[in-house]
Enzyme design. Structure first.
Site, PDB file in Angstrom:
ATOM      1  N   GLN A  89      -5.309  -2.207   9.303  1.00 43.80           N
ATOM      2  CA  GLN A  89      -5.209  -3.683   8.819  1.00 43.80           C
ATOM      3  C   GLN A  89      -5.686  -4.539   9.649  1.00 43.80           C
ATOM      4  O   GLN A  89      -5.515  -4.623  10.717  1.00 43.80           O
ATOM      5  CB  GLN A  89      -3.457  -3.534   8.688  1.00 43.80           C
ATOM      6  CG  GLN A  89      -3.029  -4.607   7.741  1.00 43.80           C
ATOM      7  CD  GLN A  89      -3.543  -4.858   6.302  1.00 43.80           C
ATOM      8  OE1 GLN A  89      -3.198  -3.717   5.610  1.00 43.80           O
ATOM      9  NE2 GLN A  89      -3.973  -5.735   5.873  1.00 43.80           N
ATOM     10  N   ASP A 129     -11.881   2.105   3.576  1.00 39.14           N
ATOM     11  CA  ASP A 129     -12.198   0.897   3.375  1.00 39.14           C
ATOM     12  C   ASP A 129     -13.556   0.407   3.491  1.00 39.14           C
ATOM     13  O   ASP A 129     -13.986  -0.551   3.098  1.00 39.14           O
ATOM     14  CB  ASP A 129     -11.565   0.047   4.637  1.00 39.14           C
ATOM     15  CG  ASP A 129     -10.385  -0.893   4.240  1.00 39.14           C
ATOM     16  OD1 ASP A 129      -9.881  -1.244   3.146  1.00 39.14           O
ATOM     17  OD2 ASP A 129      -9.634  -1.080   5.259  1.00 39.14           O
ATOM     18  N   LYS A 146       0.845  -1.050  -0.203  1.00 38.86           N
ATOM     19  CA  LYS A 146      -0.186  -0.008  -0.065  1.00 38.86           C
ATOM     20  C   LYS A 146       0.919   1.263  -0.138  1.00 38.86           C
ATOM     21  O   LYS A 146       0.548   2.306  -0.793  1.00 38.86           O
ATOM     22  CB  LYS A 146      -0.982  -0.165   1.266  1.00 38.86           C
ATOM     23  CG  LYS A 146      -2.219  -0.745   1.187  1.00 38.86           C
ATOM     24  CD  LYS A 146      -2.800  -1.364   2.291  1.00 38.86           C
ATOM     25  CE  LYS A 146      -4.009  -2.404   2.101  1.00 38.86           C
ATOM     26  NZ  LYS A 146      -4.486  -2.894   3.226  1.00 38.86           N
TER      27      LYS A 146
END
Ligand code: NAP
Length: 280
Positions: A94, A117, A50
């Site tokens: 994460q 997300d 990322k």
């Protein structure tokens, strides 16, 4: 005849270039905060990927690597700080989190406008309704791959194996929004092979090596493999028995080089969207 490969690397590169060009043209200053709790090896690889994508697109990435014993309250306090930090447009925590931290509490703590997300219930609600700001990265990546291959799912039978909140459910919804006839399978589904054999488009998001075999696939179907597993030799592979299924399908995604890179590219797109929301 063997299926054509859907090249996730090439399609994702195009998405990232679009994001990079828009950031450059608008002279935008954008930041993504990535929080990682604990020492999960796979998570570390994802976070590094990322970071590389951010560098490519011209997005500042701020990494917070917290120790395994970080409490839920400490994590929420960091999220609060980032919610109020003007240099941060997107916040990503994460997964997986250590067992003592409640994922739902964390999802709810992230400002819906920085929720790149798309896990916050407000954004989930928008996705259900079809009027979304952010799309969950993996399902959005799959939709972009289908679009890149000119596959119109309208009226087609699409089967999604897996019903998780982050992949299976939103995947089914996005296909439904495009007017597909959607079926969702899971661990309690009876006669899985009979259901999957109906699919014009089959998406597997389970996490089991070799789950989807050639006899489960309709000849000419499009097969999308979201699974990310390690085989017995430790090699990265998906859910689909690739060598045999590619002889039946018309289009198939490889693992690696399929859905994985798309997920990261769609994350970059969501960070840009977050910046645009802030500008509004
Ligand atoms: P998850 O939360 O563990 O969900 C797995 C789903 O598979 C569940 O709905 C489960 O059913 C179902 N399932 C399990 N065994 C099954 C079986 N034998 N037959 C049919 N369905 C079965 O996993 P996830 O987070 O959705 O991730 C799924 C896979 O995608 C994993 O390999 C993950 O690493 C990968 N992934 C890849 C990306 C990417 O960027 N490529 C992104 C995210 C995830 P129940 O609900 O009944 O338990």
């Amino acid at each position: 005849m063997a299926a054509k490969l859907i090249d996730g690397k090439a399609i994702s590169a195009k998405v990232k270039e679009e994001v990079r060009d828009e950031i450059k043209q608008g002279n935008l200053k954008i930041g993504l905060a990535v929080i990682i709790v604990g020492d999960d090896g796979a998570s570390r690889i994802y976070v590094n990927n990322k970071k590389k994508a951010c560098e490519f697109c011209g997005i500042n990435s701020f990494e917070y690597a917290l120790p395994e014993h970080t409490s839920e309250a400490e994590l929420i306090s960091l999220i609060d700080k980032l919610n109020n930090d003007a240099a941060v447009n997107g916040i990503l925590v994460q997964q997986p989190l250590p067992k003592h931290i409640n994922q739902s509490v964390v999802n709810a703590a992230i400002s819906p406008n920085k929720d790149v997300d798309a896990f916050h219930s407000e954004n989930v609600g928008h996705i259900v309704g079809g009027d979304f700001k952010f799309l969950p990265c993996t399902p959005a990546g799959v939709m972009r791959m289908l679009e890149a291959e000119n596959i119109d799912v309208c009226g087609k039978e699409c089967v999604v194996i897996g019903r998780s909140d982050i992949v299976g459910k939103p995947m089914a919804l996005l296909l439904l929004h495009k007017h597909a006839t959607v079926m969702i399978c899971h661990s309690r589904t009876k006669n899985l092979a009979e259901v999957t054999a109906r699919a014009d488009v089959l998406v597997s998001a389970v996490g089991k090596v070799g789950l989807v075999t050639a006899d489960m696939v309709k000849p000419g179907a499009v097969v999308i493999d979201v699974g990310m597993n390690r085989d017995e030799d430790g090699k990265l592979c998906g859910d689909v028995a690739f060598d045999e299924v590619k002889e039946v399908a018309s289009l198939i995604t490889p693992v690696p080089g399929g859905v994985g890179p798309m997920t990261i590219a769609m994350l970059m797109k969501n960070v840009l969207t977050a910046k645009k929301l802030e500008q509004k």
